[in-house]
Enzyme design. Structure first.
Site, PDB file in Angstrom:
ATOM      1  N   ARG A 192      23.482  33.660 -20.176  1.00 48.11           N
ATOM      2  CA  ARG A 192      23.451  34.816 -21.091  1.00 48.11           C
ATOM      3  C   ARG A 192      22.947  34.388 -22.463  1.00 48.11           C
ATOM      4  O   ARG A 192      22.168  35.112 -23.096  1.00 48.11           O
ATOM      5  CB  ARG A 192      24.849  35.439 -21.204  1.00 48.11           C
ATOM      6  CG  ARG A 192      25.194  36.312 -19.996  1.00 48.11           C
ATOM      7  CD  ARG A 192      26.685  36.465 -19.805  1.00 48.11           C
ATOM      8  NE  ARG A 192      27.339  37.233 -20.841  1.00 48.11           N
ATOM      9  CZ  ARG A 192      28.670  37.291 -20.983  1.00 48.11           C
ATOM     10  NH1 ARG A 192      29.459  36.630 -20.161  1.00 48.11           N
ATOM     11  NH2 ARG A 192      29.201  38.040 -21.922  1.00 48.11           N
ATOM     12  N   ARG A 196      38.679  36.602 -23.552  1.00 47.84           N
ATOM     13  CA  ARG A 196      38.624  38.074 -23.585  1.00 47.84           C
ATOM     14  C   ARG A 196      39.269  38.715 -22.358  1.00 47.84           C
ATOM     15  O   ARG A 196      39.102  38.268 -21.238  1.00 47.84           O
ATOM     16  CB  ARG A 196      37.165  38.525 -23.651  1.00 47.84           C
ATOM     17  CG  ARG A 196      37.051  40.047 -23.447  1.00 47.84           C
ATOM     18  CD  ARG A 196      35.706  40.600 -23.695  1.00 47.84           C
ATOM     19  NE  ARG A 196      34.658  39.891 -22.994  1.00 47.84           N
ATOM     20  CZ  ARG A 196      33.381  40.039 -23.263  1.00 47.84           C
ATOM     21  NH1 ARG A 196      32.997  40.854 -24.219  1.00 47.84           N
ATOM     22  NH2 ARG A 196      32.479  39.370 -22.595  1.00 47.84           N
ATOM     23  N   LYS A 208      30.328  42.967 -30.651  1.00 48.46           N
ATOM     24  CA  LYS A 208      29.631  44.262 -30.684  1.00 48.46           C
ATOM     25  C   LYS A 208      30.553  45.378 -30.175  1.00 48.46           C
ATOM     26  O   LYS A 208      30.703  46.418 -30.798  1.00 48.46           O
ATOM     27  CB  LYS A 208      28.355  44.205 -29.819  1.00 48.46           C
ATOM     28  CG  LYS A 208      27.381  43.090 -30.214  1.00 48.46           C
ATOM     29  CD  LYS A 208      26.113  43.097 -29.369  1.00 48.46           C
ATOM     30  CE  LYS A 208      26.311  42.758 -27.909  1.00 48.46           C
ATOM     31  NZ  LYS A 208      26.767  41.359 -27.663  1.00 48.46           N
ATOM     32  N   ARG A 244      17.524  44.938 -25.877  1.00 49.13           N
ATOM     33  CA  ARG A 244      17.647  43.493 -25.689  1.00 49.13           C
ATOM     34  C   ARG A 244      16.301  42.818 -25.486  1.00 49.13           C
ATOM     35  O   ARG A 244      16.245  41.599 -25.319  1.00 49.13           O
ATOM     36  CB  ARG A 244      18.485  43.231 -24.444  1.00 49.13           C
ATOM     37  CG  ARG A 244      19.935  42.916 -24.719  1.00 49.13           C
ATOM     38  CD  ARG A 244      20.619  42.869 -23.373  1.00 49.13           C
ATOM     39  NE  ARG A 244      21.708  41.981 -23.307  1.00 49.13           N
ATOM     40  CZ  ARG A 244      22.983  42.357 -23.411  1.00 49.13           C
ATOM     41  NH1 ARG A 244      23.297  43.588 -23.674  1.00 49.13           N
ATOM     42  NH2 ARG A 244      23.931  41.470 -23.264  1.00 49.13           N
ATOM     43  N   ARG A 270      36.123  39.983 -17.038  1.00 42.31           N
ATOM     44  CA  ARG A 270      34.795  40.208 -16.471  1.00 42.31           C
ATOM     45  C   ARG A 270      34.334  39.052 -15.602  1.00 42.31           C
ATOM     46  O   ARG A 270      34.576  37.895 -15.925  1.00 42.31           O
ATOM     47  CB  ARG A 270      33.792  40.437 -17.611  1.00 42.31           C
ATOM     48  CG  ARG A 270      33.757  41.888 -18.045  1.00 42.31           C
ATOM     49  CD  ARG A 270      33.021  42.140 -19.319  1.00 42.31           C
ATOM     50  NE  ARG A 270      31.743  41.455 -19.450  1.00 42.31           N
ATOM     51  CZ  ARG A 270      30.942  41.602 -20.496  1.00 42.31           C
ATOM     52  NH1 ARG A 270      31.292  42.393 -21.496  1.00 42.31           N
ATOM     53  NH2 ARG A 270      29.809  40.958 -20.561  1.00 42.31           N
TER      54      ARG A 270
HETATM   55  P1  AP5 Z   1      33.413  41.733 -27.750  1.00 44.32           P
HETATM   56  O1  AP5 Z   1      33.555  42.786 -28.798  1.00 44.32           O
HETATM   57  O2  AP5 Z   1      33.795  42.064 -26.364  1.00 44.32           O
HETATM   58  O3  AP5 Z   1      31.945  41.078 -27.836  1.00 44.32           O
HETATM   59  P2  AP5 Z   1      30.515  41.659 -27.384  1.00 44.32           P
HETATM   60  O4  AP5 Z   1      29.549  41.301 -28.458  1.00 44.32           O
HETATM   61  O5  AP5 Z   1      30.636  43.089 -26.997  1.00 44.32           O
HETATM   62  O6  AP5 Z   1      30.250  40.700 -26.158  1.00 44.32           O
HETATM   63  P3  AP5 Z   1      29.725  41.008 -24.656  1.00 44.32           P
HETATM   64  O7  AP5 Z   1      30.103  39.828 -23.823  1.00 44.32           O
HETATM   65  O8  AP5 Z   1      30.153  42.365 -24.221  1.00 44.32           O
HETATM   66  O9  AP5 Z   1      28.205  40.978 -24.922  1.00 44.32           O
HETATM   67  P4  AP5 Z   1      27.120  40.818 -23.864  1.00 44.32           P
HETATM   68  O10 AP5 Z   1      25.937  41.204 -24.675  1.00 44.32           O
HETATM   69  O11 AP5 Z   1      27.044  39.496 -23.225  1.00 44.32           O
HETATM   70  O12 AP5 Z   1      27.586  41.767 -22.673  1.00 44.32           O
HETATM   71  P5  AP5 Z   1      27.148  43.220 -22.197  1.00 44.32           P
HETATM   72  O13 AP5 Z   1      28.308  43.886 -21.607  1.00 44.32           O
HETATM   73  O14 AP5 Z   1      26.400  43.909 -23.279  1.00 44.32           O
HETATM   74  O15 AP5 Z   1      34.276  40.449 -28.265  1.00 44.32           O
HETATM   75  C1  AP5 Z   1      34.393  39.289 -27.459  1.00 44.32           C
HETATM   76  C2  AP5 Z   1      35.808  38.702 -27.609  1.00 44.32           C
HETATM   77  O16 AP5 Z   1      35.964  38.186 -28.928  1.00 44.32           O
HETATM   78  C3  AP5 Z   1      36.940  39.729 -27.424  1.00 44.32           C
HETATM   79  O17 AP5 Z   1      38.011  39.112 -26.767  1.00 44.32           O
HETATM   80  C4  AP5 Z   1      37.338  40.126 -28.866  1.00 44.32           C
HETATM   81  O18 AP5 Z   1      38.701  40.486 -28.960  1.00 44.32           O
HETATM   82  C5  AP5 Z   1      37.033  38.829 -29.626  1.00 44.32           C
HETATM   83  N1  AP5 Z   1      36.538  39.056 -30.985  1.00 44.32           N
HETATM   84  C6  AP5 Z   1      35.660  40.015 -31.405  1.00 44.32           C
HETATM   85  N2  AP5 Z   1      35.419  39.903 -32.717  1.00 44.32           N
HETATM   86  C7  AP5 Z   1      36.140  38.818 -33.148  1.00 44.32           C
HETATM   87  C8  AP5 Z   1      36.293  38.191 -34.434  1.00 44.32           C
HETATM   88  N3  AP5 Z   1      35.648  38.621 -35.523  1.00 44.32           N
HETATM   89  N4  AP5 Z   1      37.112  37.106 -34.504  1.00 44.32           N
HETATM   90  C9  AP5 Z   1      37.764  36.641 -33.416  1.00 44.32           C
HETATM   91  N5  AP5 Z   1      37.674  37.200 -32.178  1.00 44.32           N
HETATM   92  C10 AP5 Z   1      36.860  38.290 -32.048  1.00 44.32           C
HETATM   93  O19 AP5 Z   1      26.091  42.866 -21.038  1.00 44.32           O
HETATM   94  C11 AP5 Z   1      26.513  42.249 -19.843  1.00 44.32           C
HETATM   95  C12 AP5 Z   1      25.316  42.077 -18.898  1.00 44.32           C
HETATM   96  O20 AP5 Z   1      24.747  43.364 -18.577  1.00 44.32           O
HETATM   97  C13 AP5 Z   1      24.125  41.268 -19.443  1.00 44.32           C
HETATM   98  O21 AP5 Z   1      24.320  39.875 -19.265  1.00 44.32           O
HETATM   99  C14 AP5 Z   1      22.977  41.815 -18.589  1.00 44.32           C
HETATM  100  O22 AP5 Z   1      22.996  41.282 -17.295  1.00 44.32           O
HETATM  101  C15 AP5 Z   1      23.321  43.294 -18.488  1.00 44.32           C
HETATM  102  N6  AP5 Z   1      22.762  44.097 -19.595  1.00 44.32           N
HETATM  103  C16 AP5 Z   1      23.465  44.797 -20.519  1.00 44.32           C
HETATM  104  N7  AP5 Z   1      22.645  45.433 -21.373  1.00 44.32           N
HETATM  105  C17 AP5 Z   1      21.373  45.121 -20.979  1.00 44.32           C
HETATM  106  C18 AP5 Z   1      20.092  45.463 -21.487  1.00 44.32           C
HETATM  107  N8  AP5 Z   1      19.932  46.243 -22.575  1.00 44.32           N
HETATM  108  N9  AP5 Z   1      19.003  44.971 -20.853  1.00 44.32           N
HETATM  109  C19 AP5 Z   1      19.133  44.182 -19.737  1.00 44.32           C
HETATM  110  N10 AP5 Z   1      20.324  43.809 -19.202  1.00 44.32           N
HETATM  111  C20 AP5 Z   1      21.443  44.281 -19.827  1.00 44.32           C
HETATM  112 MG    MG Z   2      30.404  44.147 -25.178  1.00 44.74          MG
END
Ligand code: AP5
Ligand code: MG
Length: 213
Positions: A171, A126, A13, A87, A160
């Site tokens: 997660r 990552r 994402k 979410r 992270r």
């Molecule tokens: P990346 O682009 O970083 O993936 P992402 O989908 O952004 O993954 P996240 O881990 O950020 O998602 P998340 O939903 O767990 O975390 P968030 O920060 O939102 O890509 C991942 C890796 O893969 C990278 O190394 C990239 O280079 C590689 N890659 C990408 N595309 C690829 C491809 N096509 N092929 C190969 N490699 C690839 O949330 C974190 C925490 O915050 C949650 O657990 C929760 O506690 C809290 N939180 C956040 N939002 C909310 C909400 N709305 N409600 C409640 N709690 C929340």
């Molecule tokens: Mg992300």
């Protein structure tokens, strides 16, 4: 044009959102990034948020809806990319109400589909640039020069705290219990467009571009 990027942890994402910011001038609203900023504030709320995030659980709807509302009303650009929000169904309803209040609408919900087994490899490899936030991966997207960001030349790379096997399990569980019902919700509304997130980053980008036109 306002869009949602929906998908499990590590689906890509943030990677795709950054591309849309660079090429289309859209504004990325990542609740994960906002919460990571809040946790460094040293406030009581920040400490609580840090604990929840490290465990892999979801932060309360009230907190994240408040963060999104603040951003929606204070920024303007070529549309918002909601990355990691909504979410829960309550967050989805709140977003619909907020957009309606601002006279705006949702264009598309792009669901990035990735096999569960691939997520572990993505999360464990990552790292991001501590200066500009560019997202890298040890195997699939390394920096051209080791330890130096291709985008800004920064040399501080960060991993992270929640990118470990145990948090990832939680997660994923949170995703399937609370977030995956949104796939049906947006499908029923006619807004859902899935893309194959298993292909290369550039191929996923091309699929997203094809949907957005
Ligand atoms: P990346 O682009 O970083 O993936 P992402 O989908 O952004 O993954 P996240 O881990 O950020 O998602 P998340 O939903 O767990 O975390 P968030 O920060 O939102 O890509 C991942 C890796 O893969 C990278 O190394 C990239 O280079 C590689 N890659 C990408 N595309 C690829 C491809 N096509 N092929 C190969 N490699 C690839 O949330 C974190 C925490 O915050 C949650 O657990 C929760 O506690 C809290 N939180 C956040 N939002 C909310 C909400 N709305 N409600 C409640 N709690 C929340
Ligand atoms: Mg992300």
């Amino acid at each position: 044009m306002n869009i949602i990027l929906l998908g499990p942890p590590g689906a890509g994402k943030g990677t795709q959102a950054r591309h849309l910011v660079d090429t289309r001038g859209m504004i990325q609203l990542s609740t994960g990034d906002m919460l990571r900023a809040a946790r460094t504030s040293g406030t009581e709320m920040g400490k609580k948020v840090a604990e929840i995030m490290d465990s892999g659980k979801l932060v309360t709807d009230e907190i994240v809806i408040g963060l999104i509302e603040e951003q929606l009303t204070s920024q303007a650009g070529a549309g918002f990319i909601f990355d990691g929000f909504p979410r829960t169904l309550a967050q989805a309803d709140a977003l619909a109400a907020l957009l309606a209040k601002l006279g705006q609408s949702l264009h598309t919900v792009i669901e990035i589909r990735v096999d569960d087994e691939a997520l572990v490899a993505r999360i464990s490899g990552r790292f991001t640039c501590g200066t500009c936030g560019e997202v890298y991966h040890d195997q699939t997207k390394p920096t051209t020069k080791e330890g130096v960001c291709d985008n800004c030349g920064g040399t501080e790379m960060v991993r992270r705290a929640d990118d470990n096997a145990e948090s990832l399990r939680t997660r994923l569980m949170e995703y399937y219990k609370k977030t995956s019902p949104l796939i049906g919700y947006y499908y029923a509304k006619g807004d859902l467009r899935p893309v194959n997130g298993m292909s290369d980053i550039t191929e996923v980008t091309a699929s997203v571009e094809a949907i957005l036109g």
